[in-house]
Design an enzyme around this catalytic site. Structure first.
Site, PDB file in Angstrom:
ATOM      1  N   ALA A  34     -12.431  11.342 -21.918  1.00  0.00           N
ATOM      2  CA  ALA A  34     -12.767  12.764 -21.989  1.00  0.00           C
ATOM      3  C   ALA A  34     -11.580  13.562 -22.521  1.00  0.00           C
ATOM      4  O   ALA A  34     -11.728  14.427 -23.394  1.00  0.00           O
ATOM      5  CB  ALA A  34     -13.172  13.276 -20.614  1.00  0.00           C
ATOM      6  N   GLU A 116     -31.287 -16.605 -10.119  1.00  0.00           N
ATOM      7  CA  GLU A 116     -31.376 -16.783 -11.574  1.00  0.00           C
ATOM      8  C   GLU A 116     -30.475 -17.935 -12.005  1.00  0.00           C
ATOM      9  O   GLU A 116     -29.534 -18.281 -11.293  1.00  0.00           O
ATOM     10  CB  GLU A 116     -30.881 -15.518 -12.298  1.00  0.00           C
ATOM     11  CG  GLU A 116     -31.710 -14.295 -12.044  1.00  0.00           C
ATOM     12  CD  GLU A 116     -31.096 -13.040 -12.674  1.00  0.00           C
ATOM     13  OE1 GLU A 116     -31.782 -12.028 -12.686  1.00  0.00           O
ATOM     14  OE2 GLU A 116     -29.935 -13.078 -13.131  1.00  0.00           O
ATOM     15  N   LYS A 118     -27.480 -19.450 -14.064  1.00  0.00           N
ATOM     16  CA  LYS A 118     -26.232 -18.911 -14.614  1.00  0.00           C
ATOM     17  C   LYS A 118     -25.941 -19.703 -15.879  1.00  0.00           C
ATOM     18  O   LYS A 118     -25.429 -20.819 -15.830  1.00  0.00           O
ATOM     19  CB  LYS A 118     -25.104 -19.047 -13.599  1.00  0.00           C
ATOM     20  CG  LYS A 118     -23.825 -18.385 -14.056  1.00  0.00           C
ATOM     21  CD  LYS A 118     -22.816 -18.368 -12.929  1.00  0.00           C
ATOM     22  CE  LYS A 118     -21.563 -17.590 -13.266  1.00  0.00           C
ATOM     23  NZ  LYS A 118     -20.902 -17.991 -14.485  1.00  0.00           N
ATOM     24  N   ASP A 120     -24.250 -20.872 -19.239  1.00  0.00           N
ATOM     25  CA  ASP A 120     -22.848 -20.932 -19.632  1.00  0.00           C
ATOM     26  C   ASP A 120     -22.713 -20.518 -21.085  1.00  0.00           C
ATOM     27  O   ASP A 120     -22.860 -21.322 -21.995  1.00  0.00           O
ATOM     28  CB  ASP A 120     -22.365 -22.381 -19.440  1.00  0.00           C
ATOM     29  CG  ASP A 120     -20.872 -22.427 -19.297  1.00  0.00           C
ATOM     30  OD1 ASP A 120     -20.240 -21.352 -19.225  1.00  0.00           O
ATOM     31  OD2 ASP A 120     -20.329 -23.546 -19.256  1.00  0.00           O
ATOM     32  N   TYR A 223     -29.910 -10.414 -18.418  1.00  0.00           N
ATOM     33  CA  TYR A 223     -29.959 -10.551 -16.973  1.00  0.00           C
ATOM     34  C   TYR A 223     -29.549  -9.275 -16.250  1.00  0.00           C
ATOM     35  O   TYR A 223     -29.543  -9.236 -15.018  1.00  0.00           O
ATOM     36  CB  TYR A 223     -29.085 -11.712 -16.497  1.00  0.00           C
ATOM     37  CG  TYR A 223     -27.657 -11.642 -17.001  1.00  0.00           C
ATOM     38  CD1 TYR A 223     -26.794 -10.657 -16.553  1.00  0.00           C
ATOM     39  CD2 TYR A 223     -27.180 -12.562 -17.924  1.00  0.00           C
ATOM     40  CE1 TYR A 223     -25.507 -10.582 -17.010  1.00  0.00           C
ATOM     41  CE2 TYR A 223     -25.884 -12.499 -18.386  1.00  0.00           C
ATOM     42  CZ  TYR A 223     -25.052 -11.502 -17.930  1.00  0.00           C
ATOM     43  OH  TYR A 223     -23.780 -11.420 -18.398  1.00  0.00           O
ATOM     44  N   LYS A 320     -21.840 -22.005  -7.786  1.00  0.00           N
ATOM     45  CA  LYS A 320     -21.463 -22.953  -8.839  1.00  0.00           C
ATOM     46  C   LYS A 320     -21.893 -24.373  -8.522  1.00  0.00           C
ATOM     47  O   LYS A 320     -21.866 -24.788  -7.358  1.00  0.00           O
ATOM     48  CB  LYS A 320     -19.933 -22.937  -9.021  1.00  0.00           C
ATOM     49  CG  LYS A 320     -19.374 -21.625  -9.536  1.00  0.00           C
ATOM     50  CD  LYS A 320     -19.902 -21.358 -10.911  1.00  0.00           C
ATOM     51  CE  LYS A 320     -19.018 -20.581 -11.819  1.00  0.00           C
ATOM     52  NZ  LYS A 320     -17.721 -20.878 -12.141  1.00  0.00           N
ATOM     53  N   CYS A 414      -0.015 -44.725 -37.834  1.00  0.00           N
ATOM     54  CA  CYS A 414      -1.406 -44.279 -37.963  1.00  0.00           C
ATOM     55  C   CYS A 414      -2.325 -45.495 -38.085  1.00  0.00           C
ATOM     56  O   CYS A 414      -2.099 -46.357 -38.933  1.00  0.00           O
ATOM     57  CB  CYS A 414      -1.513 -43.394 -39.195  1.00  0.00           C
ATOM     58  SG  CYS A 414      -3.202 -42.978 -39.632  1.00  0.00           S
ATOM     59  N   CYS A 417      -3.875 -45.446 -41.895  1.00  0.00           N
ATOM     60  CA  CYS A 417      -3.140 -45.683 -43.144  1.00  0.00           C
ATOM     61  C   CYS A 417      -1.810 -46.402 -42.935  1.00  0.00           C
ATOM     62  O   CYS A 417      -1.146 -46.756 -43.904  1.00  0.00           O
ATOM     63  CB  CYS A 417      -2.912 -44.375 -43.887  1.00  0.00           C
ATOM     64  SG  CYS A 417      -1.673 -43.311 -43.136  1.00  0.00           S
ATOM     65  N   CYS A 432      -0.032 -38.233 -37.934  1.00  0.00           N
ATOM     66  CA  CYS A 432       0.196 -39.144 -39.049  1.00  0.00           C
ATOM     67  C   CYS A 432       0.931 -38.389 -40.153  1.00  0.00           C
ATOM     68  O   CYS A 432       0.585 -37.261 -40.468  1.00  0.00           O
ATOM     69  CB  CYS A 432      -1.156 -39.642 -39.555  1.00  0.00           C
ATOM     70  SG  CYS A 432      -1.050 -40.415 -41.156  1.00  0.00           S
ATOM     71  N   CYS A 438      -3.625 -40.832 -46.468  1.00  0.00           N
ATOM     72  CA  CYS A 438      -4.349 -41.278 -45.282  1.00  0.00           C
ATOM     73  C   CYS A 438      -5.830 -40.922 -45.431  1.00  0.00           C
ATOM     74  O   CYS A 438      -6.177 -39.753 -45.613  1.00  0.00           O
ATOM     75  CB  CYS A 438      -3.778 -40.600 -44.041  1.00  0.00           C
ATOM     76  SG  CYS A 438      -4.655 -41.044 -42.542  1.00  0.00           S
TER      77      CYS A 438
HETATM   78  S1  IVH Z   1     -24.979 -11.010 -13.498  1.00  0.00           S
HETATM   79  C1  IVH Z   1     -22.813  -7.426 -12.138  1.00  0.00           C
HETATM   80  N1  IVH Z   1     -26.591 -12.975 -14.117  1.00  0.00           N
HETATM   81  O1  IVH Z   1     -21.642 -15.131 -15.522  1.00  0.00           O
HETATM   82  C2  IVH Z   1     -23.577  -8.566 -12.660  1.00  0.00           C
HETATM   83  N2  IVH Z   1     -24.369 -13.073 -14.914  1.00  0.00           N
HETATM   84  O2  IVH Z   1     -19.305 -15.278 -13.795  1.00  0.00           O
HETATM   85  C3  IVH Z   1     -22.782  -9.421 -13.541  1.00  0.00           C
HETATM   86  N3  IVH Z   1     -23.886 -15.023 -16.305  1.00  0.00           N
HETATM   87  O3  IVH Z   1     -19.979 -12.331 -16.829  1.00  0.00           O
HETATM   88  C4  IVH Z   1     -23.384 -10.608 -14.086  1.00  0.00           C
HETATM   89  N4  IVH Z   1     -25.892 -15.918 -16.201  1.00  0.00           N
HETATM   90  O4  IVH Z   1     -21.406 -13.787 -18.387  1.00  0.00           O
HETATM   91  C5  IVH Z   1     -25.355 -12.476 -14.221  1.00  0.00           C
HETATM   92  N5  IVH Z   1     -28.121 -14.635 -14.597  1.00  0.00           N
HETATM   93  C6  IVH Z   1     -26.909 -14.120 -14.723  1.00  0.00           C
HETATM   94  C7  IVH Z   1     -25.909 -14.778 -15.463  1.00  0.00           C
HETATM   95  C8  IVH Z   1     -24.650 -14.223 -15.529  1.00  0.00           C
HETATM   96  C9  IVH Z   1     -24.671 -16.038 -16.703  1.00  0.00           C
HETATM   97  C10 IVH Z   1     -22.458 -14.899 -16.644  1.00  0.00           C
HETATM   98  C11 IVH Z   1     -22.043 -13.555 -17.166  1.00  0.00           C
HETATM   99  C12 IVH Z   1     -20.998 -13.057 -16.201  1.00  0.00           C
HETATM  100  C13 IVH Z   1     -20.488 -14.335 -15.619  1.00  0.00           C
HETATM  101  C14 IVH Z   1     -19.841 -14.107 -14.272  1.00  0.00           C
END
Ligand code: IVH
Length: 683
Positions: A34, A116, A118, A120, A223, A320, A414, A417, A432, A438
């Site tokens: 701001a 949900e 998660k 990767d 998500y 996890k 190596c 070669c 190498c 090579c």
């Molecule tokens: S919710 C405040 N939902 O995991 C809510 N994250 O370790 C923030 N991710 O930065 C995230 N699947 O990149 C959410 N179903 C899911 C997800 C998810 C993958 C990732 C996301 C986040 C990271 C956190």
């Protein structure tokens, strides 16, 4: 216009520029958005009243002008939070307990959670205004992300349908499926392959050239959300459903497919654990990587009350999965040679299933790793797959080691070669040194040899080189110059018309006229980039002289010292040149090249260079060279590089967002050059 107004403009402009630099270059803004906006508005007003103030370099003419090489940084309207991690049943119990305590709920009152996957990948935030996609950002540090609008535009819907809110920010994950990952990697050379789908997704998304992103097959799912001008529901589930109706792929889709269910609703700890175990079992059947589950409190009023701690919401947690492990045996240790000569040890395993995938190789990373873990052929080991395609060795079961086992000795030559494989100080990799002969490195070496900064042969791209190499037409860089004699064979190949072949032969012919610096650079000697090649060319003037001196590096220490004494060259380059010229194959190839090319001598420029004896100051962000490079080049041309501007300064080279030094230069009437003007001068 009076002087006071001009002064006020100057002050404001300087202030804005310095805030721009703090924000964009250092990621350390010291005022709020701001406050920054107020400053900008004030400057705009002033320029509106006095249009003559508006110079092209006024901050009003550039929106934040970030450094060219990078993506612009943009502040998230609402920070992107991350998640706290849970690994055990107890961690989840604690999470639920905390929520209950915080909200003052009794044991009897139900907390509904949604579960949900998660995925990767890489998170992003996308802003839609009036249903149109207008901006996409990476997560960055959660506060400020990188502007990847063009890249995301290749993946996300450009236009929403249905009853969309005027402003809507959606948040989600970009990822790559296993199939797309495998097919992308199959097109990439060994050293450029991505280690896992996550890296591939990140590497494909953060491309300056969005057409590359477009060519990579990326997927996304939503998500979460950020700023919204209208409410889309009272629960997380309702929001996700609504986002799906607007045209997004949401996390709910996966569940829809998988369990004929929208986001999975969880009522108790037992529900959560059952869900976790089921997904864990199913995990290998998904065609994308997931590293766990996310549980979120469904009611948004609860979410609001719960708030966040340490950048993570109290209302959500990531559960996890443990990395998948298995026990197997090492049958052999092979050494792979990458296309820049890196020797990588790979364990060949008795095939074993890890997390649903049959594994027969594990990476051993490097020499030190093998030593540290004392990994030997015949050993029984625990391997682990954590998203990565190539699993890793976690531990060795020494008790099961065969009686006749011996310590693994990493090769010093190596395997492809036979050249020496050397390990530079401070480096983990052995490389190498047979670069020019090579086989593992040839295609890359030739590609480099003909590239723009080197011999610049048009029409000879990686694809053609690979094809010629496969056919045995090119076995080393010298063979390029014999291609004219093989025109018949080439024209019989698919894709070569009369004209393209004629052009190629003409381009090869033309490339024989080359400067010494380009020739040296073309050889692709480790640590000898364009700048170093130029320094060497200046020092040794002719190809014959340079070659004569280089051949003696290993046997004559005075020759080595001479290299070391060149300003801007140190031990690393001297070592690398010594290694390169210690390989007789390399010497032979260079000798032949010198005989058949016409390499121009280097004229010593410094005394008659236009900047010789001049004092120069660099300021602001340079985009075409680093500061170190700029300094070196200026000094090589005989200029003196100073750090502050004075009456003695001859030139100030001002990059983007130059501040007080530029101002001073103007005050002292010192010639100010742009980066391009400077490069033209020292060409
Ligand atoms: S919710 C405040 N939902 O995991 C809510 N994250 O370790 C923030 N991710 O930065 C995230 N699947 O990149 C959410 N179903 C899911 C997800 C998810 C993958 C990732 C996301 C986040 C990271 C956190």
């Amino acid at each position: 216009m009076n002087l006071d107004i001009k002064k006020k403009w100057q002050q404001l402009a300087d202030e804005i520029r310095s805030h721009d630099a703090l924000y964009y270059q250092q990621d350390k803004p010291i005022i709020s958005d701001a406050q920054y906006d107020t400053l900008r508005r004030e400057l705009e007003e002033l320029e509106k009243t006095f249009p003559e103030l508006q110079t092209p370099d006024s901050p009003t003419q550039k929106v934040g002008a970030p450094p060219l090489e990078k993506f612009a940084k943009v502040r998230h309207s609402i920070p992107m939070l991350s998640l706290a991690n849970a690994f055990t049943r107890e961690d989840i119990e604690e999470f639920l307990e905390r929520i209950r305590r915080f909200l003052g709920l009794s044991e009897q009152e139900e907390i509904i959670l949604v579960g949900e996957l998660k995925i990767d990948g890489l998170s992003f935030s996308a802003r839609y205004e009036n249903g149109k996609f207008i901006q996409g950002l990476t997560r960055g540090d959660g506060e400020i992300g990188e502007n990847i609008t063009d890249n995301l535009a290749t993946i996300l819907p450009p236009q929403l349908h249905g009853n969309f809110p005027k402003i809507l920010e959606v948040r989600g994950e970009i990822y790559m499926t296993h199939e797309n990952f495998a097919s992308l990697n199959s097109t990439l050379p060994e050293d450029d392959k991505f280690a896992n789908p996550r890296n591939a997704a990140a590497g494909s998304l953060r491309q300056k050239d969005a057409s590359i992103t477009a060519s990579r097959k990326l997927d996304y799912f939503i998500y979460s959300w950020g700023e919204t001008s209208e409410k889309l529901g009272d629960t997380h589930k309702e929001y996700i459903k609504a986002l799906g109706h607007l045209g997004f792929r949401t996390i709910a889709r996966f569940f829809g497919n998988w369990r004929q269910n929208f986001i999975y609703t969880l009522h108790s700890l037992n529900d959560i654990i059952a869900f976790y175990e089921e997904v864990h079992k199913e995990r290998a059947n998904f065609n994308f990587d997931i590293d766990g589950l996310v549980y979120k409190v469904d009611r948004l009023d609860y979410q609001k009350r719960l708030g966040e701690v340490a950048r993570a919401p109290r209302w959500a947690i990531a559960h996890k999965f443990p990395a998948e492990q298995a026990v197997t045996q090492i049958e052999a240790i092979d050494i792979q040679v990458g296309r820049i000569g890196t020797l990588t040890p790979v364990a060949r395993l008795k095939p074993v299933t890890v997390g649903g995938v049959v594994v027969s190789n594990a990476t051993l990373h490097n020499e030190d790793e093998i030593k540290r873990k004392d990994i030997r052929v015949g050993d029984t080991i625990v391997i682990q797959r954590a998203g990565d395609v190539i699993p890793q060795v976690v531990s060795v079961d020494v008790g099961k080691r065969p009686a006749n086992s011996t310590e693994y000795k990493f090769p010093e030559v190596c395997p492809i070669c036979g050249s020496h494989a050397v390990r530079e100080e401070g480096e983990v990799a052995r490389r190498c040194t047979g670069g020019l002969m090579c086989e593992a490195q040839l295609v890359e070496r030739i590609r480099h040899f003909v590239s723009r900064g080197a011999l610049d042969i048009e029409g000879l791209g990686e694809k053609q080189i690979q094809a010629f190499w496969n056919d045995g037409l090119i076995k080393n860089v010298n063979d390029i110059f014999d291609l004219a004699n093989k025109a018949d064979i080439i024209s019989a190949r698919e894709g070569w018309g009369k004209k393209s072949l004629k052009n190629l032969i003409a381009a090869i012919e033309k490339s024989r006229d080359v400067t010494l610096e380009k020739f040296i650079y073309a050889l692709g000697i480790r640590h000898v980039g364009e700048v170093t090649a130029k320094l060497l060319a200046r020092e040794y003037s002719s190809a014959e002289n340079w070659f004569f001196e280089m051949k003696q590096l290993a046997s004559d220490t005075t020759k080595r010292e001479a290299v070391n004494n060149i300003h801007g060259i140190g031990d690393i380059v001297a070592d690398s040149l010594t290694d390169f010229f210690s390989e007789s194959h390399n010497v032979e190839i260079v000798e032949k090249l010198i005989a058949r090319l016409s390499i121009k001598d280097t004229k010593i420029a410094s005394s008659n260079s236009p900047v010789s004896g001049k004092t120069v100051v660099f300021t602001g962000a340079l985009t075409k060279m680093t500061r170190a490079e700029a300094k070196e080049r200026a000094e090589n041309m005989g200029a003196k590089v100073a750090s502050s501007v004075s009456a003695q300064t001859n030139y100030v080279i001002a990059g983007d967002d130059a501040g007080s030094k530029l101002k001073k230069a103007r005050e002292l009437n010192v010639t100010v050059l742009s980066e391009d003007e400077w490069l033209e001068l020292v060409k």
